[in-house]
Scaffold this motif. Structure first.
Motif, PDB file in Angstrom:
ATOM      1  N   ALA A   1       0.849  -1.185   0.000  1.00  0.00           N
ATOM      2  CA  ALA A   1       0.000   0.000   0.000  1.00  0.00           C
ATOM      3  C   ALA A   1       0.883   1.233   0.000  1.00  0.00           C
ATOM      4  O   ALA A   1       1.961   1.235   0.606  1.00  0.00           O
ATOM      5  CB  ALA A   1      -0.927  -0.001   1.209  1.00  0.00           C
ATOM      6  N   TYR A   2       0.416   2.270  -0.694  1.00  0.00           N
ATOM      7  CA  TYR A   2       1.166   3.522  -0.804  1.00  0.00           C
ATOM      8  C   TYR A   2       0.220   4.693  -0.550  1.00  0.00           C
ATOM      9  O   TYR A   2      -0.901   4.709  -1.054  1.00  0.00           O
ATOM     10  CB  TYR A   2       1.782   3.672  -2.198  1.00  0.00           C
ATOM     11  N   ILE A   3       0.695   5.657   0.220  1.00  0.00           N
ATOM     12  CA  ILE A   3      -0.026   6.900   0.422  1.00  0.00           C
ATOM     13  C   ILE A   3       0.905   8.015  -0.015  1.00  0.00           C
ATOM     14  O   ILE A   3       2.003   8.160   0.540  1.00  0.00           O
ATOM     15  CB  ILE A   3      -0.453   7.082   1.892  1.00  0.00           C
ATOM     16  N   ASN A   4       0.504   8.757  -1.037  1.00  0.00           N
ATOM     17  CA  ASN A   4       1.345   9.803  -1.636  1.00  0.00           C
ATOM     18  C   ASN A   4       2.724   9.273  -2.000  1.00  0.00           C
ATOM     19  O   ASN A   4       3.742   9.931  -1.782  1.00  0.00           O
ATOM     20  CB  ASN A   4       1.456  11.016  -0.717  1.00  0.00           C
ATOM     21  N   GLY A   5       2.769   8.056  -2.524  1.00  0.00           N
ATOM     22  CA  GLY A   5       4.015   7.458  -2.984  1.00  0.00           C
ATOM     23  C   GLY A   5       4.877   6.845  -1.899  1.00  0.00           C
ATOM     24  O   GLY A   5       5.935   6.302  -2.186  1.00  0.00           O
ATOM     25  N   ILE A   6       4.450   6.922  -0.652  1.00  0.00           N
ATOM     26  CA  ILE A   6       5.218   6.362   0.462  1.00  0.00           C
ATOM     27  C   ILE A   6       4.636   4.998   0.813  1.00  0.00           C
ATOM     28  O   ILE A   6       3.436   4.875   1.092  1.00  0.00           O
ATOM     29  CB  ILE A   6       5.170   7.288   1.689  1.00  0.00           C
ATOM     30  N   ALA A   7       5.482   3.972   0.799  1.00  0.00           N
ATOM     31  CA  ALA A   7       5.030   2.625   1.138  1.00  0.00           C
ATOM     32  C   ALA A   7       4.673   2.571   2.618  1.00  0.00           C
ATOM     33  O   ALA A   7       5.447   3.021   3.468  1.00  0.00           O
ATOM     34  CB  ALA A   7       6.112   1.603   0.812  1.00  0.00           C
ATOM     35  N   VAL A   8       3.496   2.009   2.911  1.00  0.00           N
ATOM     36  CA  VAL A   8       3.053   1.865   4.297  1.00  0.00           C
ATOM     37  C   VAL A   8       2.638   0.412   4.531  1.00  0.00           C
ATOM     38  O   VAL A   8       1.867  -0.141   3.765  1.00  0.00           O
ATOM     39  CB  VAL A   8       1.883   2.819   4.634  1.00  0.00           C
ATOM     40  N   PRO A   9       3.179  -0.214   5.578  1.00  0.00           N
ATOM     41  CA  PRO A   9       2.745  -1.580   5.894  1.00  0.00           C
ATOM     42  C   PRO A   9       1.343  -1.549   6.500  1.00  0.00           C
ATOM     43  O   PRO A   9       1.026  -0.646   7.280  1.00  0.00           O
ATOM     44  CB  PRO A   9       3.783  -2.068   6.895  1.00  0.00           C
ATOM     45  N   THR A  10       0.511  -2.502   6.117  1.00  0.00           N
ATOM     46  CA  THR A  10      -0.863  -2.558   6.630  1.00  0.00           C
ATOM     47  C   THR A  10      -1.096  -3.877   7.346  1.00  0.00           C
ATOM     48  O   THR A  10      -0.255  -4.776   7.314  1.00  0.00           O
ATOM     49  CB  THR A  10      -1.882  -2.431   5.491  1.00  0.00           C
ATOM     50  N   THR A  11      -2.264  -3.996   7.947  1.00  0.00           N
ATOM     51  CA  THR A  11      -2.655  -5.246   8.594  1.00  0.00           C
ATOM     52  C   THR A  11      -3.200  -6.235   7.567  1.00  0.00           C
ATOM     53  O   THR A  11      -3.793  -7.226   7.923  1.00  0.00           O
ATOM     54  CB  THR A  11      -3.725  -4.997   9.670  1.00  0.00           C
ATOM     55  N   GLU A  12      -2.995  -5.971   6.299  1.00  0.00           N
ATOM     56  CA  GLU A  12      -3.406  -6.794   5.155  1.00  0.00           C
ATOM     57  C   GLU A  12      -4.899  -6.797   4.900  1.00  0.00           C
ATOM     58  O   GLU A  12      -5.381  -7.529   4.074  1.00  0.00           O
ATOM     59  CB  GLU A  12      -2.888  -8.235   5.279  1.00  0.00           C
ATOM     60  N   GLU A  13      -5.640  -5.944   5.618  1.00  0.00           N
ATOM     61  CA  GLU A  13      -7.059  -5.814   5.320  1.00  0.00           C
ATOM     62  C   GLU A  13      -7.360  -4.360   5.006  1.00  0.00           C
ATOM     63  O   GLU A  13      -7.111  -3.478   5.824  1.00  0.00           O
ATOM     64  CB  GLU A  13      -7.930  -6.271   6.485  1.00  0.00           C
ATOM     65  N   VAL A  14      -7.872  -4.131   3.807  1.00  0.00           N
ATOM     66  CA  VAL A  14      -8.293  -2.804   3.391  1.00  0.00           C
ATOM     67  C   VAL A  14      -9.734  -2.937   2.923  1.00  0.00           C
ATOM     68  O   VAL A  14     -10.040  -3.798   2.101  1.00  0.00           O
ATOM     69  CB  VAL A  14      -7.405  -2.258   2.248  1.00  0.00           C
ATOM     70  N   THR A  15     -10.610  -2.128   3.474  1.00  0.00           N
ATOM     71  CA  THR A  15     -11.995  -2.150   3.009  1.00  0.00           C
ATOM     72  C   THR A  15     -12.217  -0.943   2.115  1.00  0.00           C
ATOM     73  O   THR A  15     -11.614   0.115   2.317  1.00  0.00           O
ATOM     74  CB  THR A  15     -12.989  -2.129   4.181  1.00  0.00           C
ATOM     75  N   TYR A  16     -13.080  -1.107   1.125  1.00  0.00           N
ATOM     76  CA  TYR A  16     -13.300  -0.018   0.173  1.00  0.00           C
ATOM     77  C   TYR A  16     -14.670  -0.131  -0.454  1.00  0.00           C
ATOM     78  O   TYR A  16     -15.295  -1.193  -0.461  1.00  0.00           O
ATOM     79  CB  TYR A  16     -12.227  -0.028  -0.921  1.00  0.00           C
ATOM     80  N   THR A  17     -15.129   0.993  -0.967  1.00  0.00           N
ATOM     81  CA  THR A  17     -16.293   1.053  -1.849  1.00  0.00           C
ATOM     82  C   THR A  17     -15.894   1.944  -3.010  1.00  0.00           C
ATOM     83  O   THR A  17     -15.055   2.836  -2.859  1.00  0.00           O
ATOM     84  CB  THR A  17     -17.532   1.647  -1.151  1.00  0.00           C
TER      85      THR A  17
ATOM     86  N   ALA B   1     -19.601   9.148  -2.769  1.00  0.00           N
ATOM     87  CA  ALA B   1     -18.145   9.011  -2.866  1.00  0.00           C
ATOM     88  C   ALA B   1     -17.718   7.594  -2.501  1.00  0.00           C
ATOM     89  O   ALA B   1     -18.389   6.905  -1.731  1.00  0.00           O
ATOM     90  CB  ALA B   1     -17.467  10.008  -1.934  1.00  0.00           C
ATOM     91  N   GLY B   2     -16.594   7.174  -3.060  1.00  0.00           N
ATOM     92  CA  GLY B   2     -16.003   5.899  -2.675  1.00  0.00           C
ATOM     93  C   GLY B   2     -15.180   6.073  -1.411  1.00  0.00           C
ATOM     94  O   GLY B   2     -14.797   7.192  -1.040  1.00  0.00           O
ATOM     95  N   THR B   3     -14.907   4.970  -0.734  1.00  0.00           N
ATOM     96  CA  THR B   3     -14.145   5.027   0.507  1.00  0.00           C
ATOM     97  C   THR B   3     -13.013   4.000   0.480  1.00  0.00           C
ATOM     98  O   THR B   3     -13.116   2.965  -0.175  1.00  0.00           O
ATOM     99  CB  THR B   3     -15.030   4.726   1.729  1.00  0.00           C
ATOM    100  N   ILE B   4     -11.944   4.318   1.178  1.00  0.00           N
ATOM    101  CA  ILE B   4     -10.827   3.393   1.381  1.00  0.00           C
ATOM    102  C   ILE B   4     -10.453   3.489   2.861  1.00  0.00           C
ATOM    103  O   ILE B   4     -10.127   4.568   3.353  1.00  0.00           O
ATOM    104  CB  ILE B   4      -9.608   3.755   0.509  1.00  0.00           C
ATOM    105  N   ASN B   5     -10.525   2.365   3.562  1.00  0.00           N
ATOM    106  CA  ASN B   5     -10.211   2.325   4.995  1.00  0.00           C
ATOM    107  C   ASN B   5      -9.110   1.305   5.230  1.00  0.00           C
ATOM    108  O   ASN B   5      -9.182   0.190   4.713  1.00  0.00           O
ATOM    109  CB  ASN B   5     -11.445   1.930   5.810  1.00  0.00           C
ATOM    110  N   MET B   6      -8.095   1.679   6.004  1.00  0.00           N
ATOM    111  CA  MET B   6      -7.006   0.747   6.279  1.00  0.00           C
ATOM    112  C   MET B   6      -6.393   1.023   7.643  1.00  0.00           C
ATOM    113  O   MET B   6      -6.549   2.104   8.200  1.00  0.00           O
ATOM    114  CB  MET B   6      -5.930   0.830   5.199  1.00  0.00           C
ATOM    115  N   THR B   7      -5.704   0.006   8.154  1.00  0.00           N
ATOM    116  CA  THR B   7      -4.940   0.143   9.383  1.00  0.00           C
ATOM    117  C   THR B   7      -3.471   0.002   9.033  1.00  0.00           C
ATOM    118  O   THR B   7      -3.047  -1.019   8.484  1.00  0.00           O
ATOM    119  CB  THR B   7      -5.344  -0.926  10.417  1.00  0.00           C
ATOM    120  N   ILE B   8      -2.705   1.044   9.328  1.00  0.00           N
ATOM    121  CA  ILE B   8      -1.281   1.071   9.038  1.00  0.00           C
ATOM    122  C   ILE B   8      -0.519   0.583  10.262  1.00  0.00           C
ATOM    123  O   ILE B   8      -0.816   0.984  11.387  1.00  0.00           O
ATOM    124  CB  ILE B   8      -0.840   2.506   8.687  1.00  0.00           C
TER     125      ILE B   8
END
Length: 127
Positions: free
Chosen positions: A12-28, A54-61
């Motif tokens: 996962a990347y936020i503004n081009g910066i790699a961020v480790p996640t809990t491997e679960e991302v929810t979205y619409t 609007a669409g949504t993207i939710n994640m835990t970093i």
């Protein structure tokens, strides 16, 4: 058994910066929804009003040493969010905004973030 290797977030990347996640991302994804138009006498039959959600993207970093997750969200108005799944699918959110303040947990060493955008693309991997 093999499907477990195709599930979850690979990167996962936020503004081009790699961020480790809990491997679960929810979205619409953004969706056009319709509802019956209203008048002073109630709903109008066969008259629809248009509403774009609007669409949504939710994640835990997951926090890593040397990365300031507070500063990452402090001075930015818009975010480009890219999520690559193990199955090869890619989720891209353009011009995302935060829907609430990021929730930082020092005990779990995580940050929960929630974005929303009118431009969320989903590129599905071909079989």
């Amino acid at each position: 058994m093999a499907s477990q290797f195709l599930q979850g977030v690979e990167s996962a990347y936020i503004n081009g910066i790699a961020v480790p996640t809990t491997e679960e991302v929810t979205y619409t994804v953004p969706q056009t929804l319709y509802d019956y138009a209203e008048s002073n006498q109630g709903p109008l039959e066969d008259v629809l009003k248009w509403n774009k959600e609007a669409g949504t993207i939710n994640m835990t970093i997951v926090h890593t040493k040397g990365m300031s997750y507070v500063d990452m969200f402090k001075d930015n108005n818009f975010f480009e969010v890219v999520v690559n799944s193990r199955s090869g699918d890619t989720l891209i959110g353009h011009n995302c905004i935060l829907t609430e303040n990021p929730n930082h947990s020092s005990v779990a060493a995580t940050t929960e973030v929630r974005f929303k955008s009118m431009n969320v693309e989903l590129d599905l991997a071909s079989n």
